[in-house]
Design an enzyme around this catalytic site. Structure first.
Site: not given
Length: 284
Positions: A88, A140, A158
């Site tokens: 985000d 990944d 995170d």
């Protein structure tokens, strides 16, 4: 309460939380998970993955400030920061507020999270994706960590909770690769859930950290939508110097950084490492 107007998160076996959906703004299945963004009267825009709250417009500042400013200011000279996850953009936003940080690498497994966050949650990244210091890598996180040859002063994990695609980020192997990627005075911090509800998660991380780092601990912050008590953030470093930094030094560094925060301050930084007994008992 109809199911059509409430989003119910059932992350825990014996506890759930519901948030009113005033307006559904986005609802779609990506390659990895179901993604929703909806409007809520208390928290503003809310992002969920498989109905589990990831971040909100209203309280994200607590989570993002505590996972960035605590290690960066404790380190005192962090130039290179690695973020695993954080699609985000909120974590990059806070890290890049430090003009002393020269480079941020952000590794996100799901390009869809980044794309829709730019469109539906632009206030979270607040221009971070346009900062020339940011290197966005779609990969990944565990694979990136395994193959990485660079050194970082701060590594921020995170991640989502240890189910689904986030599960591999909670393994000893991943943390071993991260330890190798830290600079001499480097610090790794991790999202370890709410220890009252998810004690095993913190214990598992601390067990790995104790084997890998001279200093292994955790610190706490209360984020309203991560329900069930204060959140724990894992802390690992090859030296205990950073965790034991003096309040006076933190105050000087914070003042020099010139950052306006909503939750973090040097007193909160120091107090966050004061742990209640039920959390201390989770240490291996």
């Amino acid at each position: 309460m109809s199911d059509q107007t409430w989003n119910t998160e059932r992350l825990h076996a014996h506890y759930a939380q519901s948030l009113r959906v005033d307006e559904m703004l986005y609802d779609s299945n990506t390659e990895h998970q179901r993604l929703k963004v909806f409007q809520n009267g208390q928290f503003g825009r809310i992002l969920t993955l498989d109905d589990v709250v990831q971040t909100t417009e209203g309280d994200n500042f607590i989570y993002h400030e505590m996972l960035t400013h605590v290690p960066i200011l404790a380190h005192g000279n962090a130039k290179r920061v690695l973020i695993i996850g954080g699609g985000d953009g909120g974590m990059a936003r806070e890290a890049l507020r430090h003009t002393s940080v020269e480079h941020v690498t952000m590794v996100e497994i799901d390009a869809g999270v980044v794309d829709f966050s730019k469109e539906y949650l632009p206030m979270l990244s607040d221009g971070a994706f346009d900062d020339p210091r940011l290197n966005l890598v779609i990969n990944d996180g565990a694979l990136f960590m395994k193959e990485n040859t660079e050194k970082f002063d701060v590594i921020i994990v995170d991640s989502t909770d240890p189910i689904g695609p986030g599960e591999v980020l909670f393994t000893d192997t991943f943390y071993g690769h991260a330890a190798r990627s830290l600079s001499e005075d480097g610090i790794i911090v991790t999202q370890n859930g709410v220890p009252f509800m998810q004690g095993d998660e913190l214990t598992g991380t601390l067990r790995a950290f104790q084997a890998l780092f001279a200093d292994a601990s955790c610190y706490l912050a209360t984020v309203p939508t991560y329900a069930g008590g204060p959140m724990a953030f894992g802390w690992g470093s090859h030296s205990d110097k950073a965790r034991n930094v003096r309040l006076e030094d933190l105050e000087a560094r914070f003042a020099a950084a010139g950052i306006d925060t909503g939750y973090y301050n040097p007193e909160v930084h120091k107090a966050a490492f004061a742990l209640p007994n039920y959390v201390k008992k989770l240490f291996p």
